[in-house]
Design a protein around this motif. Structure first.
Motif, PDB file in Angstrom:
ATOM      1  N   LEU A  23       0.832  -1.203   0.000  1.00  0.00           N
ATOM      2  CA  LEU A  23       0.000   0.000   0.000  1.00  0.00           C
ATOM      3  C   LEU A  23       0.866   1.252   0.000  1.00  0.00           C
ATOM      4  N   LEU A  26       2.232   1.752  -3.441  1.00  0.00           N
ATOM      5  CA  LEU A  26       1.178   2.267  -4.323  1.00  0.00           C
ATOM      6  C   LEU A  26       0.997   3.764  -4.106  1.00  0.00           C
ATOM      7  N   GLU A  29       4.049   5.649  -5.418  1.00  0.00           N
ATOM      8  CA  GLU A  29       4.026   5.704  -6.888  1.00  0.00           C
ATOM      9  C   GLU A  29       3.050   6.781  -7.370  1.00  0.00           C
ATOM     10  N   ASP A  45       9.746   2.213 -11.318  1.00  0.00           N
ATOM     11  CA  ASP A  45       8.404   1.845 -10.867  1.00  0.00           C
ATOM     12  C   ASP A  45       8.551   1.156  -9.517  1.00  0.00           C
ATOM     13  N   LEU A  47       6.353   0.498  -7.255  1.00  0.00           N
ATOM     14  CA  LEU A  47       5.318  -0.497  -6.982  1.00  0.00           C
ATOM     15  C   LEU A  47       5.688  -1.839  -7.605  1.00  0.00           C
ATOM     16  N   LEU A  70      -3.402  -4.281  -8.455  1.00  0.00           N
ATOM     17  CA  LEU A  70      -2.564  -3.083  -8.298  1.00  0.00           C
ATOM     18  C   LEU A  70      -2.295  -2.416  -9.647  1.00  0.00           C
ATOM     19  N   LEU A  73      -5.309  -0.362 -10.510  1.00  0.00           N
ATOM     20  CA  LEU A  73      -5.332   0.873  -9.720  1.00  0.00           C
ATOM     21  C   LEU A  73      -4.370   1.917 -10.292  1.00  0.00           C
ATOM     22  N   ILE A  74      -3.183   1.490 -10.695  1.00  0.00           N
ATOM     23  CA  ILE A  74      -2.225   2.419 -11.300  1.00  0.00           C
ATOM     24  C   ILE A  74      -2.750   2.928 -12.644  1.00  0.00           C
ATOM     25  N   HIS A  77      -5.346   5.552 -11.902  1.00  0.00           N
ATOM     26  CA  HIS A  77      -4.754   6.770 -11.370  1.00  0.00           C
ATOM     27  C   HIS A  77      -3.999   7.558 -12.431  1.00  0.00           C
ATOM     28  N   TYR A  89       2.138  -6.170 -14.831  1.00  0.00           N
ATOM     29  CA  TYR A  89       2.352  -6.646 -13.465  1.00  0.00           C
ATOM     30  C   TYR A  89       1.975  -8.121 -13.334  1.00  0.00           C
TER      31      TYR A  89
END
Length: 176
Positions: A23, A26, A29, A45, A47, A70, A73-74, A77, A89
């Motif tokens: 977390l 994340l 990042e 990177d 993360l 994850l 989520l990136i 964002h 990933y």
């Protein structure tokens, strides 16, 4: 399993620490993207580095599904093409699970070389997805990011394994 000379016996990883570091990576990042006014191609990177580390060291707890979530989520964002980080990933995590037993036998230099190939592949997949979507060619700065990540691997190993290296019940008379 026979331990190599100089290798220390580690305590079990605390699940709260594992998930907390993921977390934290994340959030870091996301903060770096805001601080750099967008994703700089040369920036490592963090993360992916943290994710690869925990997949190698805790493959039963952190795996491909965690990498996929994850990555999504990136993607959300960064406003990137949905799925480019998730794909990168996921493939990186799968390959890290495949090599995790062998990787832990190497010293930190050889580990860094092996994970550098994972990071290069992850960045190449992201570039390929963007190229197929019509986002142009790769930036030469993209070649620096996997090198930075591989260079940070020994530091990540020292920092993320530090809580596991402490003595379970410290005593002056016991060497372990």
């Amino acid at each position: 399993m026979i331990m190599s000379p100089g290798q220390t016996l580690l305590l079990p990883a605390n699940p709260w620490f594992v998930w907390g570091t993921l977390l934290g990576a994340l959030l870091l990042e996301m903060a770096l993207q805001v601080a750099l006014l967008g994703r700089a191609a040369w920036a490592p990177d963090l993360l992916a580095l943290t994710l690869a580390f925990w997949v190698v060291h805790q493959p039963r707890r952190v795996g491909v599904g965690v990498g996929f979530v994850l990555g999504l989520l990136i993607d959300v964002h960064q406003g990137a093409l949905l799925g480019q980080h998730a794909l990168a990933y996921s493939v990186m995590c799968y390959l890290a699970v495949v090599i995790h037993r062998r990787l832990l036998w190497f010293d930190w230099k050889r580990q860094a070389l092996h994970v550098m190939l994972l990071f290069v592949l992850a960045h190449a997949l992201q570039w390929l997805v963007r190229a197929l979507a019509g986002d142009g060619g790769p930036d030469l700065g993209m070649l620096l990011a996997p090198l930075w990540q591989a260079a940070l691997w020994p530091l990540a190993t020292v920092l993320l394994l530090a809580p596991q290296r402490r003595a379970h019940d410290p005593d002056a008379d016991r060497p372990l």
